[in-house]
Every structure is written in structure tokens, then in C-alpha cells.
Design a protein around this motif. Structure first.
Motif, PDB file in Angstrom:
ATOM      1  N   LEU A 154     -10.731 -45.825   9.152  1.00 17.57           N
ATOM      2  CA  LEU A 154     -11.246 -45.036  10.275  1.00 17.57           C
ATOM      3  C   LEU A 154     -10.326 -43.837  10.517  1.00 17.57           C
ATOM      4  CD1 LEU A 154     -11.976 -47.970  12.764  1.00 17.57           C
ATOM      5  CD2 LEU A 154     -13.589 -46.837  11.231  1.00 17.57           C
ATOM      6  N   PRO A 155     -10.916 -42.705  10.844  1.00 15.50           N
ATOM      7  CA  PRO A 155     -10.069 -41.545  11.163  1.00 15.50           C
ATOM      8  C   PRO A 155      -9.492 -41.679  12.572  1.00 15.50           C
ATOM      9  CG  PRO A 155     -12.381 -40.982  11.408  1.00 15.50           C
ATOM     10  CD  PRO A 155     -12.347 -42.403  10.930  1.00 15.50           C
ATOM     11  N   ILE A 156      -8.424 -41.000  12.809  1.00 13.29           N
ATOM     12  CA  ILE A 156      -7.847 -40.961  14.173  1.00 13.29           C
ATOM     13  C   ILE A 156      -7.092 -39.648  14.331  1.00 13.29           C
ATOM     14  CG2 ILE A 156      -5.740 -42.211  13.492  1.00 13.29           C
ATOM     15  CD1 ILE A 156      -5.743 -43.464  16.316  1.00 13.29           C
ATOM     16  N   GLU A 157      -7.140 -39.128  15.501  1.00 13.96           N
ATOM     17  CA  GLU A 157      -6.384 -37.908  15.813  1.00 13.96           C
ATOM     18  C   GLU A 157      -5.161 -38.306  16.627  1.00 13.96           C
ATOM     19  OE1 GLU A 157      -7.186 -34.796  14.864  1.00 13.96           O
ATOM     20  OE2 GLU A 157      -8.944 -35.553  13.767  1.00 13.96           O
ATOM     21  N   VAL A 158      -4.012 -37.799  16.227  1.00 15.75           N
ATOM     22  CA  VAL A 158      -2.787 -38.057  16.997  1.00 15.75           C
ATOM     23  C   VAL A 158      -2.134 -36.708  17.271  1.00 15.75           C
ATOM     24  CG1 VAL A 158      -0.555 -39.220  17.031  1.00 15.75           C
ATOM     25  CG2 VAL A 158      -2.478 -40.273  15.836  1.00 15.75           C
ATOM     26  N   ASP A 159      -1.842 -36.443  18.519  1.00 10.84           N
ATOM     27  CA  ASP A 159      -1.223 -35.162  18.871  1.00 10.84           C
ATOM     28  C   ASP A 159       0.123 -35.016  18.190  1.00 10.84           C
ATOM     29  OD1 ASP A 159      -3.354 -34.593  20.451  1.00 10.84           O
ATOM     30  OD2 ASP A 159      -2.426 -35.312  22.310  1.00 10.84           O
TER      31      ASP A 159
ATOM     32  N   THR B 189       6.209 -41.059  17.913  1.00 12.03           N
ATOM     33  CA  THR B 189       5.840 -41.100  19.333  1.00 12.03           C
ATOM     34  C   THR B 189       6.768 -42.087  20.034  1.00 12.03           C
ATOM     35  OG1 THR B 189       4.347 -42.947  18.924  1.00 12.03           O
ATOM     36  CG2 THR B 189       3.376 -40.737  18.856  1.00 12.03           C
ATOM     37  N   ALA B 190       6.636 -42.159  21.333  1.00 12.11           N
ATOM     38  CA  ALA B 190       7.328 -43.235  22.038  1.00 12.11           C
ATOM     39  C   ALA B 190       6.820 -44.558  21.469  1.00 12.11           C
ATOM     40  CB  ALA B 190       7.038 -43.155  23.529  1.00 12.11           C
ATOM     41  N   ARG B 191       7.602 -45.610  21.652  1.00 11.27           N
ATOM     42  CA  ARG B 191       7.257 -46.900  21.053  1.00 11.27           C
ATOM     43  C   ARG B 191       5.850 -47.359  21.498  1.00 11.27           C
ATOM     44  NH1 ARG B 191      11.248 -50.859  19.221  1.00 11.27           N
ATOM     45  NH2 ARG B 191      10.328 -52.912  19.076  1.00 11.27           N
ATOM     46  N   ASN B 192       5.058 -47.699  20.523  1.00 16.80           N
ATOM     47  CA  ASN B 192       3.695 -48.226  20.752  1.00 16.80           C
ATOM     48  C   ASN B 192       2.839 -47.300  21.615  1.00 16.80           C
ATOM     49  OD1 ASN B 192       4.494 -50.493  19.324  1.00 16.80           O
ATOM     50  ND2 ASN B 192       5.007 -51.652  21.158  1.00 16.80           N
ATOM     51  N   ALA B 193       3.058 -45.993  21.499  1.00 16.24           N
ATOM     52  CA  ALA B 193       2.354 -45.067  22.394  1.00 16.24           C
ATOM     53  C   ALA B 193       0.930 -44.783  21.950  1.00 16.24           C
ATOM     54  CB  ALA B 193       3.133 -43.762  22.492  1.00 16.24           C
ATOM     55  N   VAL B 194       0.631 -44.968  20.673  1.00 19.53           N
ATOM     56  CA  VAL B 194      -0.708 -44.627  20.183  1.00 19.53           C
ATOM     57  C   VAL B 194      -1.573 -45.887  20.159  1.00 19.53           C
ATOM     58  CG1 VAL B 194      -2.030 -43.771  18.205  1.00 19.53           C
ATOM     59  CG2 VAL B 194       0.176 -42.741  18.777  1.00 19.53           C
ATOM     60  N   GLN B 195      -2.735 -45.761  20.755  1.00 17.76           N
ATOM     61  CA  GLN B 195      -3.664 -46.898  20.702  1.00 17.76           C
ATOM     62  C   GLN B 195      -4.625 -46.661  19.539  1.00 17.76           C
ATOM     63  OE1 GLN B 195      -5.375 -48.157  24.464  1.00 17.76           O
ATOM     64  NE2 GLN B 195      -4.993 -50.147  23.565  1.00 17.76           N
ATOM     65  N   MET B 196      -4.675 -47.606  18.645  1.00 16.66           N
ATOM     66  CA  MET B 196      -5.557 -47.444  17.495  1.00 16.66           C
ATOM     67  C   MET B 196      -7.013 -47.593  17.923  1.00 16.66           C
ATOM     68  SD  MET B 196      -3.530 -49.052  14.264  1.00 16.66           S
ATOM     69  CE  MET B 196      -2.871 -50.552  14.933  1.00 16.66           C
TER      70      MET B 196
ATOM     71  N   PRO C 176      -8.502 -51.641  12.380  1.00 12.54           N
ATOM     72  CA  PRO C 176      -7.241 -50.956  12.048  1.00 12.54           C
ATOM     73  C   PRO C 176      -6.024 -51.821  12.313  1.00 12.54           C
ATOM     74  CG  PRO C 176      -8.639 -49.577  13.409  1.00 12.54           C
ATOM     75  CD  PRO C 176      -9.245 -50.939  13.423  1.00 12.54           C
ATOM     76  N   TYR C 177      -5.088 -51.793  11.396  1.00 10.95           N
ATOM     77  CA  TYR C 177      -3.843 -52.522  11.633  1.00 10.95           C
ATOM     78  C   TYR C 177      -2.632 -51.608  11.483  1.00 10.95           C
ATOM     79  CZ  TYR C 177      -3.251 -52.712   6.548  1.00 10.95           C
ATOM     80  OH  TYR C 177      -3.090 -52.371   5.222  1.00 10.95           O
ATOM     81  N   ARG C 178      -2.828 -50.381  11.035  1.00  5.23           N
ATOM     82  CA  ARG C 178      -1.738 -49.433  10.963  1.00  5.23           C
ATOM     83  C   ARG C 178      -2.330 -48.023  10.870  1.00  5.23           C
ATOM     84  NH1 ARG C 178       2.117 -50.066   6.908  1.00  5.23           N
ATOM     85  NH2 ARG C 178       2.350 -47.815   6.918  1.00  5.23           N
ATOM     86  N   ILE C 179      -1.476 -47.033  10.969  1.00  7.70           N
ATOM     87  CA  ILE C 179      -1.921 -45.654  10.812  1.00  7.70           C
ATOM     88  C   ILE C 179      -1.153 -45.059   9.640  1.00  7.70           C
ATOM     89  CG2 ILE C 179      -2.004 -43.371  11.873  1.00  7.70           C
ATOM     90  CD1 ILE C 179      -2.250 -44.724  14.596  1.00  7.70           C
ATOM     91  N   ASP C 180      -1.889 -44.600   8.666  1.00  9.10           N
ATOM     92  CA  ASP C 180      -1.279 -43.988   7.476  1.00  9.10           C
ATOM     93  C   ASP C 180      -1.480 -42.483   7.505  1.00  9.10           C
ATOM     94  OD1 ASP C 180      -0.553 -46.436   6.493  1.00  9.10           O
ATOM     95  OD2 ASP C 180      -2.339 -46.673   5.245  1.00  9.10           O
ATOM     96  N   ILE C 181      -0.579 -41.803   6.829  1.00  4.64           N
ATOM     97  CA  ILE C 181      -0.765 -40.365   6.609  1.00  4.64           C
ATOM     98  C   ILE C 181      -1.136 -40.198   5.148  1.00  4.64           C
ATOM     99  CG2 ILE C 181       0.386 -38.126   6.559  1.00  4.64           C
ATOM    100  CD1 ILE C 181       2.130 -39.122   8.887  1.00  4.64           C
ATOM    101  N   VAL C 182      -2.295 -39.620   4.887  1.00  4.90           N
ATOM    102  CA  VAL C 182      -2.778 -39.518   3.509  1.00  4.90           C
ATOM    103  C   VAL C 182      -3.160 -38.065   3.224  1.00  4.90           C
ATOM    104  CG1 VAL C 182      -3.616 -41.891   3.389  1.00  4.90           C
ATOM    105  CG2 VAL C 182      -5.142 -40.100   4.198  1.00  4.90           C
ATOM    106  N   PRO C 183      -3.100 -37.662   1.960  1.00  2.00           N
ATOM    107  CA  PRO C 183      -3.480 -36.281   1.637  1.00  2.00           C
ATOM    108  C   PRO C 183      -4.962 -36.050   1.891  1.00  2.00           C
ATOM    109  CG  PRO C 183      -2.356 -37.340  -0.208  1.00  2.00           C
ATOM    110  CD  PRO C 183      -2.657 -38.406   0.786  1.00  2.00           C
ATOM    111  N   ILE C 184      -5.289 -34.867   2.356  1.00  2.00           N
ATOM    112  CA  ILE C 184      -6.702 -34.499   2.499  1.00  2.00           C
ATOM    113  C   ILE C 184      -7.268 -34.310   1.100  1.00  2.00           C
ATOM    114  CG2 ILE C 184      -8.243 -32.663   3.328  1.00  2.00           C
ATOM    115  CD1 ILE C 184      -6.252 -32.268   5.637  1.00  2.00           C
ATOM    116  N   GLU C 185      -8.518 -34.694   0.935  1.00  2.00           N
ATOM    117  CA  GLU C 185      -9.120 -34.711  -0.405  1.00  2.00           C
ATOM    118  C   GLU C 185      -9.001 -33.371  -1.123  1.00  2.00           C
ATOM    119  OE1 GLU C 185     -10.269 -36.194   2.212  1.00  2.00           O
ATOM    120  OE2 GLU C 185     -10.281 -38.282   1.566  1.00  2.00           O
TER     121      GLU C 185
ATOM    122  N   GLN D  76      -5.244 -41.809   8.887  1.00  2.00           N
ATOM    123  CA  GLN D  76      -6.351 -42.769   8.742  1.00  2.00           C
ATOM    124  C   GLN D  76      -5.857 -44.171   9.076  1.00  2.00           C
ATOM    125  OE1 GLN D  76      -7.798 -42.759   4.670  1.00  2.00           O
ATOM    126  NE2 GLN D  76      -6.408 -44.389   4.117  1.00  2.00           N
ATOM    127  N   GLN D  77      -6.806 -44.998   9.481  1.00  2.44           N
ATOM    128  CA  GLN D  77      -6.477 -46.375   9.881  1.00  2.44           C
ATOM    129  C   GLN D  77      -7.182 -47.347   8.940  1.00  2.44           C
ATOM    130  OE1 GLN D  77      -6.902 -46.324  14.539  1.00  2.44           O
ATOM    131  NE2 GLN D  77      -8.457 -45.046  13.609  1.00  2.44           N
TER     132      GLN D  77
END
Lengths: 285, 762
Positions: free
Chosen positions: A24-29, B684-691, B728-737, B745-746
Motif C-alpha cells: 500500500l502507498p503512504i505519504e509521510v511528511d 520521525t518521533a518514535r512511533n509517530a507515523v500511523q500506518m 502493513p507491517y513496516r514502511i519501506d523506501i523503494v525506487p520509483i519505477e 510503500q507498506q
């Protein structure tokens, strides 16, 4: 491969991997760019400050190899006004010619136990960062020696050293460098390829006496020239380095909670240090 | 006249059992017909009911005994000062619906009248038809569908109850603590459903006989073994198979043996893939009726995870590559297991006094071994508990049930025993770890008293303590649970509980590893504690056999444990230095509606919750959200008997995403030697992003044979995550196609997974 296992394999693969859900996509500031400070003191010669900017997590890859020189140059903060104040005196640092983002002072005296305040103004963003750090007394080696050895197929170098620990609580950073071979050009973007380096952190709470000596074994080093340095560093910088060192542990990296490294820069990032190292060069046989 | 004969009344006591198997039926309601005077059987199926002389009619006592799923029994017994009376209840059939409805109504009324709250009891039989990953029924994953229980990562057995942490749940199997409840890094629970009878989940209003953890008690009871005939049950699934055998040994004794083993390794072997992992469980139980007043039970659980990978496997894998493996001397693996033993002695002193005394041992250990060339590494950790526990039920009067007792456990901890050989000793020396002995003890008492028809109060006190390294910790744990009966359909409840926890799990908060250790409090690490208040409103719809509850809670937690940033817990004997203690708050609202009887059964639960943490040395000293702070969670569980042969079940779950510390920037810094650069991430601050929220639909359909035969089988066709949506169980940073930059992405762990399983009984 036989037919039956192949079909079964396809079925299992289909079940378990073919139906992996679409991420799933997500936006993070993203965090706004901030000025990043790093510093270096060459005893009784020069104080160097490097200013750069932080950048988005989505701008470049996660490892240093993926950063181009061009991109790194874009990060450097040019035309900044950088000053260092101490005992009521303020020195303005000059830009190093042809090295953008690097500012130096050759006239700033280095006094023990004196607080040095760094201030840097970036005219491009209008932001100012500052930091104050006390210069700690110089602590040098009493002796340094290195011996090359080999055990069970592993090459190593034993570096033995001693120094006198001044009274009070002290923290030390001992750095080991291997000089790059002559035919390899030094490339700061790929340090692992051309130079070996290790950092040992010491806390004098663990010392038994004021005369501290140790032998540090560095495996897999095959250099002919070794540099060893010792610096008397602040407790905060020691903790900062210890945290960075911990995060380099493979297992920790796998399971750790993410770490926001501490900084002593107000309104910015990085670390302003004023320690002055004692650097020794050892040529091995 | 009657008053003269019976004085202040009569006492009826005895056991309630399943008529067919002879299994004790716990929490069965026993009532004087036509009155509100009644009681329930305890965890061993024993009841004692004081009947006032006014309720004795025609020298007889008229009793109704009911239990969900069983036919209600109404019996008149000649009155006497002490009447011993055992009941055998028959399982309900469709032809006797009215009696079943009565049983269900009695249970609903009992729930309404009881002081118990924040508690759910689930017969294991009821959850067996629910859909599950790979067709593997998993009671822990069913518990995760209850209100107030947040799941950890997808598919895992982690439970975060009312804002607590995963190690704050006391999981008991026949009174033994099970330290590691997960197989395969927590994706499957260790509980084989075929060997289990019943589970009770308590999230608040803790009775004083329970203690030792802050957030929940999961009390699981094994079957006792069929007392009348030999029978077998089992199942063959995609991932594992199970077989349970039970039957009488003599007229006074019965046994149960149950085994389960995965064959992930064997299945993959068929397709020439090498997965050197499997797990297995063995449950066994024997019970012996010594006399009318004495029964002895022995139960045992042994389970193990095994990973084994050696040079032979490498050679087999890469047979064509002659250069590989032959000289490596490679051998790697781990075993991770629990062994629990419980001997229980039930004794009836008289019609009003019952006791259970248990001798309990628990052994949890892991071994990791690795060998390459001449280097050998062996890491072992072990916890061994030996304890005794005594619980007394004193049925003082019909309106006052008193419980008291105590426990003592001697813990032996042997963490991180490291044995090395070869060159590796240069880097890692052998060490015996720091063996530690601690003692944990508690005494408790409680009175569950009905003051008026409307007001009932359960007042309890538990005094707990632990002795570690010469330091004595003690804790006063008052408990209070009260009920006000508004009318026969409505009640309100209020409770307060204080809990102390003298052990914690030393674990990374991000990943569950086999190296996670349980460790006691020390001279510097203080016991965790919590105080919880809860208020609830209950309503029942007897006509539809539906009960509803709405509960609000607030929980304060102190001396919670977290780890310093960057803490290395692996092979670290001084991990105490890496621990931090802080506080936390959790509060929320839970709504639960359930229907346990009829062709359509199931429940809907909704949880609105908040959970925060506060540690001086984390997140710059600022309060932060707990990792599994999920704001909204909805679970819908439904089972529909379509016909005698077909049963359909579905689970739909929605939950707000868990929290994550995401990278939001980065910068370049020279390394300490100024010989190169490192890229330092900014988070971010600890656990600041809600998936992102997750939702999932699981389906299952069961097909039974046309006629009941001696050997009957049942097919289960199911699927997990029917519409294949990522949790979702994590947030990854992946290259744009297109190669221009990166994006977030999650990923999810499990998509659509079909399953087929065959269960049988003979």
C-alpha cells in the motif's frame, strides 16, 4: 526436475508468493532541510568547519555509494558566515578556495578548558545554527607500537599503546587508519575500498590506573603504514559515537528501533567538536 | 416443620460432567429452580450450593443445571443437610432446542449477574470451525479477535492487551506458565486445539487468584481424556497434521495423548526446495479418581522448534557444485522449546470446601549452534521454574463464595551460556552467563458476596513478592469488582485491579527472535505495576440468546521496560544496563456483542483505544505512542450452520494501522576517522507515523459426512485474506519505477492463502 514436483512447486509458489498482496502507498511528511555541521581540529594549526544540508529521505538511496559527487556538492552550504567565539573574541572563518562548504580558521588559538561557540549563518535560507563546546586538554600517547601477525589464516595487526589519563572523568577516541596503497586514489565516497579505519572508544571509569595501556588487534589488515590517533573527547561526543558504533552492528541493525542521533547543534544537525588528536604514523616492516 | 428439620438449610455439592466423555464442565450454572439462588462450577467442575430452608419444598430441592451446548437438566433431590450430587449433562441436539435455549439463557443471566467483567470464555470446540492461515486453527489468533486485544504483526501470536506489551500476558496451560507461545517466529501458537477444552481471557477486573502480569491472563485448560470409551481425533492440513488419542485406563482413570508436527520441510522437499525447519508439540494428560473426594491429574506439554542445516544439506543442494560445502564442516541450527508438567490434587474437605493443590514445573530453553571449519559456537539459555500452588474454594453461603490460597515459585535463569571452540574464541570467549535464582510468591483471598438481589461485590487482596539477589520486593494488589443489577436484562459493573509483574522479556520491540529471554527484576530493575479501573454496562437479549457489553477502562502502568536506543541484546550478559524504565497510560472503550448458541453464532467486537509511553531517555523525554496503539479495531466472527453437513464461517477484521518510526530525511557526516562519509537517517518521533488501516476477510466452509459412522471425517475448505489486501507491517523506501527518486510503500506479509484440511474422528 520431475513433472510431479514441478507442478507441486508451481502450486505452492502460487499459493504463497503469487498472491502476495500489493504493497500500500503512504505519504509521510519530509523534514525541512537543516544545516549539518561537522568540524575538525588540527592541533595548533587550523579549525575546520564543514556545512552541508540535510535532504529528503526520498531524494537519494540509503547508502553512501549511491550518492554522486555532484549531489554531494549540491548539499554543501556556500557563502555562509561562520564565526568562532571564545573568551570575548570572535574569529570569522574563511571559505577554503575550491572547496565549497568548508570554512577554516588558522588564527584561532586552542586553549584548554575554554568554551568555543560556533555560529553559522546561511544567507540562502536565512537560518543560523550555533553550538558551544569546551576544548578539552590535549592527551597524547606515551608510546605506540604495531606488530603484524597471522593466525589460522587471518592477518592482523596488534597496535600497542599507552597514555596518561589526567585526573577527573575522561573519555577517549582512538582511531586506527591504514594508509591507502599508492596506486589507489583516495576516494572519500568509498572509504571501504581504499582505506581501513577503526575507532575504539574508551571510558576511564574502566581504567585501573592513570597509566593506561592496551593492545588492540585489528583483523584482516595488511597495510604497511598505519596511523593511530588519540583524542580526549567530551562525554556527549563519546555517547554519540558509541550510539553510531552500536548501530553498525549487523544484528542491532536488523532488530533495533530506529535511532535519531543526538546533536549539539542548535537549530541544526551534526556535531561540533573541538578535540585535538595526537596522530602517530607507524611504518610496518 | 421444615425449618426444624433442615435448620438453616441444606448444602448440595458435587461435580458436573459431560455425560459422554466424563469431562468436567467448568462454569456450569446450578440453580434452585424458580429462584435466583445459584452458583457455577469451578475450573474443576465442582459446585457447592447452600439452599435456604425456604427454598426446600416438599422435602425436596429442585435444581436446574445448564451449560451452553448441553441439554438443561432439572432434577429434584431429597433434601438433607449435606447432599452429594453429581450431574452428567448430555450434549444438545437439534431436536431438543428448547432445552438448549434454556441453557443459553441461564448462561447469559449468569454473566449478567456475575461480578466478572473484562473476561471472555471460549470453548475450544466453538473456535475450531473458524477460518485460519493454512487451515491451522489457532486459539491465540482467535483471542486476537476479542475486544481490547490488539494483534502485533500480521499472522503473529503477539497480543497487546489494553495498551500493554506482549510480555504482560500470563499464559497458563493447565496452570503451568508457557513462556514461549509461538512457533515459527510466532506465526503459529504452541497450542494444539485438539488437546484443549476451554480458554478464559481476562483483561481487567482480575480475580485475586491470578497475578504476575500486568495486562491479561489467558488460562487454557486441556481436556482430561475420555472416561468412557477409547477415541481418536486428528487432522491433516497443508502445514501440519495432528492426532489425539484418549480413553479410559480403568473405571477410575483416563488418559489423553496428542501430537502435532509440521511438515513444511517435507512438503518443500517434494519440490526439491530445502527448508530445514519444523516444529512439533506433544500434550499428554492422565487423571485418576482416587475417591469420591480426591482426584489427581497429571498434564504435560512439550513443544519444540527445530532448525537444522548442515554440510550434507549444502552438498545435497548444490550437488553439481563440487567445490561447495565439502570442506566447510558446516553445521547450523537451533532448538527452542517449552516443557511443562503439572500434577494437581483436587480434594473435597466437605460439602462447602474444595481445594486444588498443584505442583508445577516449567522449562523453557533455546540452543543455537553453529559450526564452520573448526569454529564452533553454542549458545544456550534456560529458565526452569518449580512451584507449588494451593487454591481453596469455600462456599460459605449461597451468596458468599470465598476463595483463598497462595503460590510459590522458584525460578532458575541461565541466560546466554556461550561455548566456543576454534579460532572464534579470539572474538567470543566461552562464558557461563550469569545464573540467577529468584523466588516469587503470593497469597490471596477474595469474597464474592451478594449483598442484595441487585448488588454483588467481589473484594480481594493479593500480596505478592519476589526475592532476587538478596533484595525483597513486595506488592499489595487490591482487587474489586462489583455489579449492580438494574433489572433482569441490564446490569452495570465497576472494577479496580492492581497488578505487579516480577519478570519481563528481554526482546527487541521490532522482531521476535528465538534469542528473546525472560528475565526477572533485579536490584536496579524494579517490578512493573499497573492500576486499572473499568466500568461496564451489560445487556442481554434472552430471546435471541445474545449478550452485549460496553466497557470503558483506564490503565496506568509504571516501571515499564524499554531498551536504550541502539541497545544490543544479543549475546549481551549485561543487558540490564540497556534497560530503561518508564510509564504508560492506556484507555479506551470496548463494545462486544456475541451469540453462542443456535445455527448462527459469533460475535462483533469494536475497540476504541489509546496507548502511550513515557520514558525520560527515549524520544527526547517526550511522551510517545505505543507501537501497537491502534485507534479502531473491529472484528466480526460468524458461523452459520447451513445444514447438518455444511457449516460456513467468516471472519472480517478491520484495524487502524500500527505505529512506525519512519525515515523522513538524511544527512551526510564524516566518520569518526575522517576517512569517509556516512549517511545518517533522520526519523520521525518514535512511533509517530500511523500506518494505513488494514482489513481482511477470511472464509471457511466445512463439510461433514451424510451419516455418523464410527470413522467420520470432515473437510474444511478455507481461505485467508480473501480479497488479498496487504496488512502493513513496516514502511519501506523503494525506487520509483521510472527511476526518478524514491517513494514509501507498506508491504504486507500474507495475501490470499487458500487452505484445505481434513479432520477425522474415530
Amino acid at each position: 526436475m520431475k513433472l510431479r514436483p514441478a507442478i507441486l512447486g508451481i502450486c505452492i509458489s502460487t499459493c504463497f508468493w503469487g498472491c502476495l498482496p500489493k504493497p500500500l502507498p503512504i505519504e509521510v511528511d519530509q523534514v525541512e532541510p537543516q544545516i549539518v555541521v561537522s568540524s575538525q581540529v588540527i592541533p595548533n594549526q587550523v579549525m575546520v568547519i564543514t556545512l552541508s544540508r540535510s535532504f529528503s529521505a526520498l531524494e537519494q538511496g540509503q547508502d553512501s555509494d549511491s550518492l554522486s559527487e555532484e549531489f554531494l556538492n549540491q548539499l554543501l552550504v556556500e557563502n555562509a558566515t561562520v564565526t568562532i567565539s571564545y573568551e570575548g573574541v570572535t574569529d570569522t572563518l574563511f571559505d577554503l578556495p575550491d572547496v565549497p562548504g568548508v570554512y577554516a580558521s588558522v588564527s584561532t588559538p586552542q586553549y584548554d578548558h575554554v568554551a568555543y561557540t560556533l555560529s553559522a549563518y546561511d544567507p540562502q535560507t536565512g537560518s543560523t545554527v550555533s553550538s558551544t563546546e569546551e576544548m578539552l586538554p590535549f592527551v597524547g600517547f606515551d608510546s605506540v607500537a604495531a606488530v603484524r601477525g597471522s593466525s589460522n589464516g587471518f592477518d592482523y595487526i596488534d597496535v600497542s599503546y599507552s597514555f596518561t589519563d589526567p585526573p577527573g572523568s575522561n573519555w577517549y577516541m582512538v582511531n586506527y587508519y591504514a594508509e591507502p596503497e599508492e596506486n589507489i586514489q583516495f576516494d572519500p565516497l568509498s572509504p571501504d575500498q581504499n582505506i581501513a579505519n577503526f575507532t575504539q572508544l574508551l571510558n576511564d571509569k574502566t581504567f585501573g590506573t592513570f597509566e593506561f595501556s592496551d593492545t588492540y588487534r585489528i583483523y584482516d589488515w595488511d597495510s604497511t603504514n598505519v596511523y593511530v590517533s588519540i583524542s580526549n573527547i567530551s562525554e556527549n561526543y563519546y555517547n554519540y559515537l558509541a550510539l553510531r558504533s552500536k548501530s553498525e552492528n549487523f544484528f542491532t541493525d536488523l532488530v533495533k528501533e530506529p535511532i535519531n542521533y543526538p546533536t549539539n547543534i542548535e537549530n541544526g544537525l551534526g556535531y561540533f567538536t573541538t578535540h585535538h588528536p595526537d596522530v602517530r604514523f607507524i611504518q610496518l616492516d | 416443620m421444615l425449618l426444624n428439620i433442615y435448620g438453616s438449610g441444606a448444602v448440595v455439592s458435587g461435580y458436573v460432567k459431560d455425560a459422554e466423555s466424563g469431562e468436567a464442565l467448568m462454569f456450569t450454572t446450578v440453580y434452585v429452580t424458580g429462584s435466583s439462588v445459584g452458583t457455577t462450577t469451578n475450573q474443576y467442575g465442582f459446585y457447592s450450593l447452600s439452599v435456604d430452608s425456604a427454598l426446600i419444598k416438599n422435602d425436596s430441592i429442585h435444581l436446574s443445571i445448564s451449560y451452553v451446548g448441553y441439554q438443561t437438566v432439572q432434577r429434584s433431590v431429597p433434601a438433607g443437610r449435606h447432599v452429594e450430587l453429581n450431574f452428567d449433562l448430555k450434549q444438545a441436539t437439534n431436536e431438543l432446542k428448547e432445552l438448549v435455549v434454556v441453557a443459553s439463557q441461564s448462561k447469559l443471566e449468569e454473566e449478567l449477574k456475575s461480578t466478572e467483567m473484562s473476561m471472555v470464555r471460549l470453548p475450544v470446540k466453538q473456535i475450531k470451525s473458524l477460518p485460519a492461515i493454512g487451515g491451522e486453527t489457532d486459539i491465540v489468533k482467535v483471542v486476537q479477535l476479542l475486544p481490547g486485544v490488539a494483534k502485533g504483526s500480521e499472522g503473529g501470536t503477539g497480543m497487546f492487551v489494553r495498551g500493554g506489551d506482549a510480555d504482560q500476558n500470563l499464559v497458563l496451560l493447565d496452570e503451568s506458565i508457557v513462556y514461549n507461545i509461538g512457533h515459527l517466529f510466532g506465526f503459529f501458537s504452541v497450542f494444539n486445539p485438539d488437546a484443549l477444552k476451554d480458554l478464559t481471557m481476562i483483561k481487567g477486573a482480575f480475580p485475586s487468584n491470578y497475578g504476575g502480569r500486568l495486562s491479561s491472563i489467558l488460562d487454557i485448560r486441556m481436556k482430561e481424556g475420555h472416561q468412557n470409551k477409547f477415541q481418536g481425533t486428528g487432522g491433516i492440513g497443508l502445514l501440519s497434521s495432528r492426532l489425539t488419542l484418549e480413553g479410559p485406563i480403568s473405571k477410575k482413570a483416563s488418559f489423553l495423548v496428542s501430537g502435532r508436527r509440521t511438515y513444511i520441510d517435507q512438503v518443500f522437499k517434494l519440490v526439491e526446495l530445502f527448508v530445514p525447519y519444523y516444529f512439533y508439540d506433544i500434550n499428554a494428560k492422565v487423571n485418576y479418581i482416587v475417591s469420591q473426594n480426591d482426584r489427581i491429574y497429571y498434564s504435560m506439554y512439550y513443544g519444540n522448534d527445530v532448525l537444522k542445516f548442515d554440510e550434507g544439506d549444502v552438498v545435497e543442494e548444490e550437488a553439481s557444485d563440487t567445490s561447495s560445502g565439502n570442506d566447510l564442516g558446516l553445521d547450523f541450527g537451533f532448538t527452542l522449546g517449552n516443557l511443562t508438567n503439572t500434577i494437581r490434587w483436587n480434594h473435597i474437605y466437605n460439602a462447602k470446601m474444595f481445594s486444588n493443590i498443584s505442583l508445577i514445573s516449567t522449562n523453557f530453553n533455546y540452543n543455537i549452534r553453529g559450526q564452520i571449519f573448526n569454529n564452533q559456537l553454542l549458545i544456550r539459555s534456560n529458565i526452569f521454574d518449580l512451584g507449588i500452588k494451593a487454591d481453596y474454594d469455600y462456599y460459605y453461603k449461597a451468596d458468599n463464595h470465598i476463595k483463598f490460597g497462595g503460590m510459590f515459585t522458584h525460578h532458575t535463569f541461565k541466560p546466554n551460556i556461550i561455548s566456543t571452540q576454534g579460532d572464534i574464541t579470539e572474538f567470543l570467549e566461552s562464558s557461563e552467563g550469569e545464573k540467577l535464582f529468584t523466588q516469587e510468591m503470593a497469597v490471596y483471598g477474595q469474597s464474592d458476596k451478594e449483598f442484595t438481589d441487585k448488588i454483588k461485590v467481589n473484594t480481594g487482596l493479593r500480596i505478592s513478592g519476589s526475592v532476587v539477589e538478596g533484595k525483597v520486593y513486595t506488592g499489595l494488589e487490591p482487587r474489586l469488582a462489583s455489579r449492580y443489577l438494574i433489572d433482569k436484562y441490564n446490569s452495570v459493573k465497576l472494577s479496580y485491579s492492581r497488578m505487579k509483574q516480577y519478570m519481563h522479556r528481554v526482546s527487541s520491540s521490532t522482531v521476535a527472535l528465538p534469542t528473546d529471554l525472560w528475565y526477572p527484576v533485579t536490584r536496579t530493575i524494579k517490578p512493573q505495576s499497573s492500576s486499572q479501573i473499568a466500568a461496564g454496562y451489560n445487556h442481554i437479549f434472552p430471546k435471541w440468546q445474545i449478550s452485549c457489553s460496553l466497557e470503558a477502562y483506564y490503565k496506568w502502568m509504571n516501571n515499564l521496560i524499554e531498551y536504550r536506543e541502539g541497545a544490543n541484546l544479543i549475546l549481551n550478559n549485561r543487558f540490564e544496563n540497556e534497560l530503561l524504565q518508564g510509564s504508560g497510560d492506556a484507555y479506551g472503550l470496548e463494545f462486544f456483542v456475541k451469540k453462542e448458541e443456535g445455527n448462527f453464532t459469533g460475535w462483533i467486537s469494536y475497540t476504541l483505544a489509546w496507548a502511550t509511553r513515557d520514558f525520560d531517555d527515549l524520544n527526547n523525554g517526550e511522551r510517545f505512542w505505543a507501537k501497537y496503539d491502534r485507534r479502531h479495531t473491529v472484528s466480526t466472527v460468524a458461523t452459520l450452520k447451513l445444514s447438518k453437513r455444511w457449516t460456513f464461517s467468516a471472519v472480517w477484521v478491520y484495524s487502524t494501522g500500527s505505529r512506525f518510526t519512519a525515515q523522513i530525511g538524511q544527512y551526510v557526516m564524516p566518520n569518526a576517522t575522517y576517512t569517509g562519509f556516512d549517511i545518517i537517517p533522520i526519523y520521525t518521533a518514535r512511533n509517530a507515523v500511523q500506518m494505513s488501516p488494514s482489513h481482511r476477510l477470511d472464509l471457511n466452509i466445512s463439510l461433514r459426512p451424510k451419516k455418523d459412522r464410527k470413522f467420520t471425517g470432515e473437510w474444511n475448505f478455507g481461505c485467508y485474506n480473501f480479497y488479498n489486501r496487504a496488512t502493513p507491517y513496516r514502511i519501506d523506501i523503494v525506487p520509483i519505477e521510472n527511476g526518478l527518486g524514491y517513494r514509501y510503500q507498506q508491504p504486507g506479509l500474507f495475501g490470499f492463502i487458500p487452505s484445505i484440511a481434513y479432520n477425522f474422528k474415530f
